[in-house]
Write an enzyme that holds these catalytic residues in place. Sequence first.
Site, PDB file in Angstrom:
ATOM      1  N   LYS A  52      37.165  28.638  -9.547  1.00 32.37           N
ATOM      2  CA  LYS A  52      36.859  27.204  -9.565  1.00 32.37           C
ATOM      3  C   LYS A  52      35.956  26.874 -10.757  1.00 32.37           C
ATOM      4  O   LYS A  52      36.164  25.874 -11.449  1.00 32.37           O
ATOM      5  CB  LYS A  52      36.195  26.796  -8.237  1.00 32.37           C
ATOM      6  N   GLN A  96      31.542  27.102  -0.116  1.00 34.99           N
ATOM      7  CA  GLN A  96      32.652  28.041   0.060  1.00 34.99           C
ATOM      8  C   GLN A  96      32.638  28.622   1.476  1.00 34.99           C
ATOM      9  O   GLN A  96      31.599  29.064   1.964  1.00 34.99           O
ATOM     10  CB  GLN A  96      32.564  29.156  -0.996  1.00 34.99           C
ATOM     11  N   ASP A 119      36.185  18.720  -0.976  1.00 35.80           N
ATOM     12  CA  ASP A 119      37.041  19.587  -0.155  1.00 35.80           C
ATOM     13  C   ASP A 119      37.752  18.782   0.937  1.00 35.80           C
ATOM     14  O   ASP A 119      38.701  19.271   1.553  1.00 35.80           O
ATOM     15  CB  ASP A 119      36.186  20.663   0.548  1.00 35.80           C
TER      16      ASP A 119
HETATM   17  N1  GUN Z   1      37.798  29.004   1.896  1.00 39.23           N
HETATM   18  C1  GUN Z   1      39.144  29.100   1.881  1.00 39.23           C
HETATM   19  N2  GUN Z   1      39.698  27.975   1.387  1.00 39.23           N
HETATM   20  C2  GUN Z   1      38.681  27.153   1.075  1.00 39.23           C
HETATM   21  C3  GUN Z   1      38.626  25.841   0.511  1.00 39.23           C
HETATM   22  O1  GUN Z   1      39.637  25.193   0.201  1.00 39.23           O
HETATM   23  N3  GUN Z   1      37.369  25.338   0.338  1.00 39.23           N
HETATM   24  C4  GUN Z   1      36.246  26.025   0.691  1.00 39.23           C
HETATM   25  N4  GUN Z   1      35.085  25.421   0.498  1.00 39.23           N
HETATM   26  N5  GUN Z   1      36.277  27.225   1.215  1.00 39.23           N
HETATM   27  C5  GUN Z   1      37.487  27.779   1.393  1.00 39.23           C
END
Ligand code: GUN
Length: 291
Positions: A52, A96, A119
């Site tokens: 990211k 995350q 998100d």
């Molecule tokens: N863990 C797995 N997929 C995601 C996601 O799309 N966002 C976040 N914050 N954590 C994740």
Amino acid sequence: MVLLDGKKTSEDLKIEIAKAVTKLKSEGKKTPHLAAILVGSDGASMTYVNGKVKACERVGFNSTLVELPKDTTEEILLENIERLNNDDDIDGFIVQLPLPKHIDEQKVLMVINPDKDVDGFHPTNVGRMTLDLPCYLPATPFGILELLERYKVETSGKDVVVIGRSHIVGRPMSILMSQKRAAGNATVTVAHSRSKNLKEVTLKADIIVAALGIPEFLTGDMVKDGVTIIDVGITRVPDETRKRGYRLAGDVHFESVSPKSAFITPVPGGVGPMTIAMLMKNTLLACQRKS
Ligand code: GUN
């Protein structure tokens, strides 16, 4: 069989986003800024977060990575979230997942300012999504819709089976594909670990979204000819023959399913790269909404 190439499509998207950022900058507007909080050092989570951050650099965003030790208390994590909520330079941020067991995930997600929740996990955004109101769509379902749309996969009136009911993928995917929208208007069935006669259900499906997290679960005998397959799974399976000691497996047994498929996403290089690109898109939207 057509591969739904998420790597290529996400590159196209990032080029489009980078152009929009160049335009913002040339107009003297703010540079989009995404922050990510990572608690602990889980290998897969670190890989995702680094991806990211790298994508931010690629499209010209600013990024901030907040790394906290795995024994961080819930209170300290909430303080960090408050700080990002109140920082005017941060347009959007993510925490995350998964979080360490001693932290209440739901409580954490509730504290994120919905306007910065790129998100799309806050109940306000989930509610707005359900009601077809403007919101941040969760990145993985958003990426799947974008792939289906760009490859002109017909969804209207089709029978879609979503396997998995997670808050991040299965549940939102089932809502979005049943809505009156691009890549929507489908008749959606949600299957999960308690579903009976799953094979009977999947054999009737025009489109299957496999998001249950069991490697190579969906096999060729479970699908009909001409099916479209979206494989959301990405599990590290131990493999001594690989230098890194594992291989990445999807929820779909590619060798047996792909010959029967009209469209199919590979793993890796399908849904995964799209998820990161859509997070960039949401951050761009967050920044544009402010100006
Ligand atoms: N863990 C797995 N997929 C995601 C996601 O799309 N966002 C976040 N914050 N954590 C994740």
